[in-house]
Design a protein around this motif. Structure first.
Motif, PDB file in Angstrom:
ATOM      1  N   GLY A  73       0.737  -1.269  -0.128  1.00  0.00           N
ATOM      2  CA  GLY A  73       0.177  -0.101   0.037  1.00  0.00           C
ATOM      3  C   GLY A  73       0.666   1.286   0.080  1.00  0.00           C
ATOM      4  N   VAL A  74       1.998   1.214  -0.130  1.00  0.00           N
ATOM      5  CA  VAL A  74       2.610   2.514  -0.278  1.00  0.00           C
ATOM      6  C   VAL A  74       2.900   2.949  -1.778  1.00  0.00           C
ATOM      7  CG1 VAL A  74       5.083   3.667  -0.088  1.00  0.00           C
ATOM      8  CG2 VAL A  74       4.358   1.765   1.221  1.00  0.00           C
ATOM      9  N   THR A  75       2.159   4.199  -1.981  1.00  0.00           N
ATOM     10  CA  THR A  75       1.692   4.720  -3.406  1.00  0.00           C
ATOM     11  C   THR A  75       2.414   5.929  -3.634  1.00  0.00           C
ATOM     12  OG1 THR A  75      -0.373   5.334  -2.979  1.00  0.00           O
ATOM     13  CG2 THR A  75      -0.010   3.062  -3.795  1.00  0.00           C
ATOM     14  N   LEU A  76       2.503   6.413  -4.738  1.00  0.00           N
ATOM     15  CA  LEU A  76       2.698   7.832  -5.077  1.00  0.00           C
ATOM     16  C   LEU A  76       1.312   8.472  -5.208  1.00  0.00           C
ATOM     17  CD1 LEU A  76       5.468   7.226  -7.642  1.00  0.00           C
ATOM     18  CD2 LEU A  76       5.694   8.351  -5.659  1.00  0.00           C
ATOM     19  N   GLN A  77       1.265   9.736  -4.506  1.00  0.00           N
ATOM     20  CA  GLN A  77      -0.311  10.594  -4.650  1.00  0.00           C
ATOM     21  C   GLN A  77       0.208  11.940  -5.001  1.00  0.00           C
ATOM     22  OE1 GLN A  77      -2.921   8.901  -4.998  1.00  0.00           O
ATOM     23  NE2 GLN A  77      -2.470   6.970  -4.300  1.00  0.00           N
ATOM     24  N   ASP A  78      -0.503  12.636  -5.665  1.00  0.00           N
ATOM     25  CA  ASP A  78      -0.496  14.080  -5.713  1.00  0.00           C
ATOM     26  C   ASP A  78      -1.756  14.589  -5.337  1.00  0.00           C
ATOM     27  OD1 ASP A  78      -2.275  13.510  -8.044  1.00  0.00           O
ATOM     28  OD2 ASP A  78      -1.117  14.591  -9.455  1.00  0.00           O
ATOM     29  N   GLY A  79      -2.361  15.759  -5.586  1.00  0.00           N
ATOM     30  CA  GLY A  79      -3.425  16.316  -5.271  1.00  0.00           C
ATOM     31  C   GLY A  79      -4.780  15.623  -5.761  1.00  0.00           C
ATOM     32  N   ALA A  89     -10.889  10.341  -8.317  1.00  0.00           N
ATOM     33  CA  ALA A  89      -9.807  11.434  -8.231  1.00  0.00           C
ATOM     34  C   ALA A  89      -8.497  10.570  -7.691  1.00  0.00           C
ATOM     35  CB  ALA A  89      -9.823  12.301  -7.532  1.00  0.00           C
ATOM     36  N   ALA A  90      -8.605   9.473  -6.727  1.00  0.00           N
ATOM     37  CA  ALA A  90      -7.520   8.803  -6.023  1.00  0.00           C
ATOM     38  C   ALA A  90      -7.064  10.027  -5.087  1.00  0.00           C
ATOM     39  CB  ALA A  90      -6.522   8.350  -7.144  1.00  0.00           C
ATOM     40  N   GLY A  91      -5.658  10.252  -5.230  1.00  0.00           N
ATOM     41  CA  GLY A  91      -5.193  11.421  -4.217  1.00  0.00           C
ATOM     42  C   GLY A  91      -4.946  10.872  -2.773  1.00  0.00           C
ATOM     43  N   PRO A  92      -4.624  11.737  -2.044  1.00  0.00           N
ATOM     44  CA  PRO A  92      -4.195  11.236  -0.626  1.00  0.00           C
ATOM     45  C   PRO A  92      -5.532  10.826   0.120  1.00  0.00           C
ATOM     46  CG  PRO A  92      -3.987  13.524  -0.688  1.00  0.00           C
ATOM     47  CD  PRO A  92      -4.144  13.238  -2.132  1.00  0.00           C
ATOM     48  N   MET A  93      -5.279  10.020   1.131  1.00  0.00           N
ATOM     49  CA  MET A  93      -6.298   9.465   2.162  1.00  0.00           C
ATOM     50  C   MET A  93      -6.467  10.704   3.151  1.00  0.00           C
ATOM     51  SD  MET A  93      -8.024   6.677   1.617  1.00  0.00           S
ATOM     52  CE  MET A  93      -8.266   5.664   3.414  1.00  0.00           C
ATOM     53  N   ASP A  94      -5.224  11.359   3.568  1.00  0.00           N
ATOM     54  CA  ASP A  94      -5.139  12.452   4.488  1.00  0.00           C
ATOM     55  C   ASP A  94      -4.677  13.669   3.753  1.00  0.00           C
ATOM     56  OD1 ASP A  94      -4.896  14.254   6.447  1.00  0.00           O
ATOM     57  OD2 ASP A  94      -4.013  12.908   7.823  1.00  0.00           O
ATOM     58  N   PRO A  95      -5.697  14.418   3.000  1.00  0.00           N
ATOM     59  CA  PRO A  95      -5.069  15.459   2.053  1.00  0.00           C
ATOM     60  C   PRO A  95      -4.289  16.744   2.908  1.00  0.00           C
ATOM     61  CG  PRO A  95      -7.352  14.948   1.599  1.00  0.00           C
ATOM     62  CD  PRO A  95      -6.949  14.285   2.897  1.00  0.00           C
ATOM     63  N   LEU A  96      -4.815  16.627   4.210  1.00  0.00           N
ATOM     64  CA  LEU A  96      -4.052  17.726   5.044  1.00  0.00           C
ATOM     65  C   LEU A  96      -2.540  17.479   5.296  1.00  0.00           C
ATOM     66  CD1 LEU A  96      -4.218  20.539   6.673  1.00  0.00           C
ATOM     67  CD2 LEU A  96      -5.214  19.305   8.627  1.00  0.00           C
ATOM     68  N   GLY A 106      -3.586  14.176 -16.553  1.00  0.00           N
ATOM     69  CA  GLY A 106      -3.141  15.253 -15.735  1.00  0.00           C
ATOM     70  C   GLY A 106      -2.870  15.068 -14.181  1.00  0.00           C
ATOM     71  N   SER A 107      -2.415  13.806 -13.946  1.00  0.00           N
ATOM     72  CA  SER A 107      -2.286  13.462 -12.543  1.00  0.00           C
ATOM     73  C   SER A 107      -1.307  12.374 -12.336  1.00  0.00           C
ATOM     74  CB  SER A 107      -3.369  13.525 -11.815  1.00  0.00           C
ATOM     75  OG  SER A 107      -3.295  12.944 -10.478  1.00  0.00           O
ATOM     76  N   THR A 108      -0.321  12.592 -11.686  1.00  0.00           N
ATOM     77  CA  THR A 108       0.377  11.326 -10.959  1.00  0.00           C
ATOM     78  C   THR A 108      -0.262  10.269  -9.952  1.00  0.00           C
ATOM     79  OG1 THR A 108       1.496  12.432  -9.564  1.00  0.00           O
ATOM     80  CG2 THR A 108       2.434  12.472 -11.518  1.00  0.00           C
ATOM     81  N   ALA A 109      -1.252  10.731  -9.470  1.00  0.00           N
ATOM     82  CA  ALA A 109      -2.262   9.978  -8.432  1.00  0.00           C
ATOM     83  C   ALA A 109      -2.194   8.472  -8.766  1.00  0.00           C
ATOM     84  CB  ALA A 109      -3.409  10.552  -7.919  1.00  0.00           C
ATOM     85  N   THR A 110      -1.709   7.411  -8.000  1.00  0.00           N
ATOM     86  CA  THR A 110      -1.731   6.233  -8.216  1.00  0.00           C
ATOM     87  C   THR A 110      -3.279   5.699  -7.983  1.00  0.00           C
ATOM     88  OG1 THR A 110       0.529   6.009  -7.648  1.00  0.00           O
ATOM     89  CG2 THR A 110      -0.959   3.952  -7.832  1.00  0.00           C
TER      90      THR A 110
END
Length: 343
Positions: A13-19, A31-38, A130-134
């Motif tokens: 579960g280690v992934t690369l995430q942008d916004g 969208a994917a992106g971070p589980m904890d955006p803050l 337009g995104s690198t979110a995995t």
């Protein structure tokens, strides 16, 4: 300058995430992106990166990394993970310069489920829509659409060093006890009677170990529906709380499906998404209903916290763990003396 971040080991579960990958929900792409955006934004802000820049999202399995080709600024923020630089313990939220040959270990601690490791610079990755979110279920983004593993090497463009010595991040907004999660009722709260809405808010609910990046599953006294449990499928926002026929709420998270056909009793407000995501299995939570004005005010307060630079404090070592001491050569020399026989 281009440096590389090399993955020495990685749990699941280690992934690369942008916004996140926004604007494609109508095509069935969430969208994917971070589980904890803050926490993700805090790690980036500490290094002067854009808030939505790509970073490593580290799950409970942890990760170990090193730098190649030159020094690399690193910031870590999120749950209370255990960090160590060449065996020396670090605070769970910190910034440092990782030099080639050094090892930075990020391991799960007693609190929190996700940590974010940002690099000073820009990960050199081709964007997908337009995104690198995995998004591993669809194979989008990140590194070949998959989780990271040992042997992966990530190029960092325009790499910069961080602080000369490790510094603790002063980010009080990351201290978010998960016991109370704020929600806005709806959009299908009319599928539940008043007493069931009251039961939903009273709880308590227990976060199960079944959850992942797609959803958070809750255990407690099942809810009942007043109008059945099927609706015409509609769009799913991150934080939407579905109640299927069994009656146990499911909170849809970053890798959620794009549409769903169960009634949604409420939606977690944006600033509390990370608060819920950081709750480990077994954590007991309650929901509190707020109006739109309070939700907007919370979002503004979050944005204000990240508007300026993240304060940092130099570390003053006051504790030396056995793990740290055993990793050091503490013998300065050997003195030969006469052997005194036992009498």
């Amino acid at each position: 300058m281009t440096s590389r971040l090399s993955i020495l080991s990685a749990g699941p579960g280690v992934t690369l995430q942008d916004g996140g990958r926004h604007g494609y929900l109508r095509y069935g792409i969430t969208a994917a992106g971070p589980m904890d955006p803050l926490a993700h934004a805090t790690a980036n802000r500490a290094l002067g990166n854009p808030l939505g820049a790509t970073a490593l999202e580290v799950s409970l399995g942890g990760v170990e990394v090193t730098a190649e080709g030159g020094p690399l600024g690193i910031a870590v923020a999120g749950g209370a993970f255990r960090l160590a630089l060449d065996g020396a313990p670090l605070p769970p939220a910190c910034a440092l310069t990782l030099h080639p040959g050094q090892s930075l270990v990020v391991r799960a601690g007693r609190v929190g489920a996700w940590a974010y490791l940002a690099a000073a610079g820009r990960f050199d990755l081709p964007p997908t829509l337009g995104s690198t979110a995995t998004h591993t279920r669809s194979g989008f983004g990140g590194l070949d659409g998959r989780a990271l593993r040992a042997g992966d090497r990530l190029a960092v463009r325009d790499a910069r060093p961080g602080p000369t010595d490790p510094h603790a991040l002063t980010a009080p907004w990351l201290d978010r006890p998960p016991e109370e999660i704020r929600v806005v009722l709806g959009p299908q709260d009319d599928f539940f009677s008043d007493d069931q809405i009251a039961a939903f808010l009273a709880g308590p609910w227990t976060v199960t170990t079944k959850g992942d990046r797609m959803a958070c599953f809750l255990d407690g006294t099942p809810l009942t529906h007043a109008k059945g449990y099927n609706i015409v499928s509609d769009g799913i926002a991150m934080g939407a709380i579905q109640v299927p026929g069994e009656g146990w709420p499911i909170v849809l998270m970053a890798d959620r499906q794009s549409t769903g056909g169960y009634p949604k009793i409420a939606t977690v407000i944006g600033p509390d998404l990370g608060r819920l995501a950081q709750a480990q299995g077994g954590t007991r939570i309650r929901f509190r209903a707020v109006d739109r004005a309070e939700a907007v005010a919370a979002r503004r307060a979050e944005a204000q916290a990240l508007a300026g630079p993240v304060a940092m404090e130099p570390l003053i070592r006051t504790d030396f763990t056995a793990e740290f001491l055993l990793g050091r050569n503490l013998i300065g020399g050997v003195v030969h003396g006469d052997v005194i026989p036992w009498e």
